[in-house]
Design a protein around this motif. Structure first.
Motif, mmCIF file in Angstrom:
data_model
loop_
_atom_site.group_PDB
_atom_site.id
_atom_site.type_symbol
_atom_site.label_atom_id
_atom_site.label_comp_id
_atom_site.label_asym_id
_atom_site.label_seq_id
_atom_site.Cartn_x
_atom_site.Cartn_y
_atom_site.Cartn_z
ATOM 1 N N UNK A 119 -16.702 7.321 -53.975
ATOM 2 C CA UNK A 119 -15.708 7.176 -52.940
ATOM 3 C C UNK A 119 -16.020 7.126 -51.748
ATOM 4 N N UNK A 120 -15.774 6.082 -50.633
ATOM 5 C CA UNK A 120 -16.637 6.432 -49.294
ATOM 6 C C UNK A 120 -15.388 5.768 -47.998
ATOM 7 N N UNK A 121 -15.022 6.457 -47.546
ATOM 8 C CA UNK A 121 -13.720 6.048 -46.458
ATOM 9 C C UNK A 121 -14.890 6.018 -44.577
ATOM 10 N N UNK A 122 -14.452 4.985 -44.653
ATOM 11 C CA UNK A 122 -14.679 4.626 -42.911
ATOM 12 C C UNK A 122 -13.559 3.997 -42.177
ATOM 13 N N UNK A 123 -13.672 4.499 -40.662
ATOM 14 C CA UNK A 123 -12.597 3.988 -39.777
ATOM 15 C C UNK A 123 -13.110 3.344 -38.757
ATOM 16 N N UNK A 124 -13.193 2.283 -38.380
ATOM 17 C CA UNK A 124 -13.060 1.962 -36.916
ATOM 18 C C UNK A 124 -11.774 1.799 -36.222
ATOM 19 N N UNK A 125 -12.333 1.682 -35.128
ATOM 20 C CA UNK A 125 -11.162 1.734 -33.940
ATOM 21 C C UNK A 125 -10.341 0.111 -34.564
ATOM 22 N N UNK A 126 -11.048 -0.629 -35.045
ATOM 23 C CA UNK A 126 -10.084 -1.555 -35.965
ATOM 24 C C UNK A 126 -9.077 -2.057 -37.462
ATOM 25 N N UNK A 127 -10.100 -0.816 -38.028
ATOM 26 C CA UNK A 127 -9.411 -1.134 -39.232
ATOM 27 C C UNK A 127 -10.490 -0.270 -40.173
ATOM 28 N N UNK A 128 -9.396 0.503 -41.394
ATOM 29 C CA UNK A 128 -10.315 1.528 -42.495
ATOM 30 C C UNK A 128 -10.486 1.214 -43.199
ATOM 31 N N UNK A 129 -11.432 1.229 -43.932
ATOM 32 C CA UNK A 129 -12.339 0.644 -45.027
ATOM 33 C C UNK A 129 -12.628 1.379 -46.345
ATOM 34 N N UNK A 130 -11.495 1.778 -47.034
ATOM 35 C CA UNK A 130 -11.809 2.477 -48.315
ATOM 36 C C UNK A 130 -13.092 1.649 -49.087
#
Length: 93
Positions: A68-79
């Protein structure tokens, strides 16, 4: 015998909101996942987690494949869970 898709009764994805919300409201470290690469089944707490980038990466303790990878940006979080064949949630009765 194949049944045409239009013969199935269906509703939109909102119908899954309740069951999914209930399922996803669990302690995440106790969820078990199966590695797509080697088939190892273990709790997420048993993975190797790498921090330091724009997010985190969870790798299989058995073979090192990305689960799994979890990345957060100011506009969204992607899992991204593409490295997991399935997730298993324990149900407390």
């Amino acid at each position: 015998m194949d049944i045409p898709e239009e013969d199935y009764a269906y509703v939109d994805g909102n119908a899954a909101a309740g069951p999914l919300q209930e399922l996803l409201a669990v302690e995440p470290t106790t969820v078990r996942g199966q590695c797509t690469a080697c088939g190892r089944m273990s709790m997420l707490a048993d993975t190797r987690v790498y921090l330091g980038g724009p997010g985190l990466v969870m790798r299989c303790r058995g073979c090192g494949a990305t689960l799994m990878s979890l990345v957060s940006t100011p506009g969204a979080t992607r899992l991204d869970v593409s490295g997991i064949t399935c997730l298993s949630f324990a149900i407390d009765d």
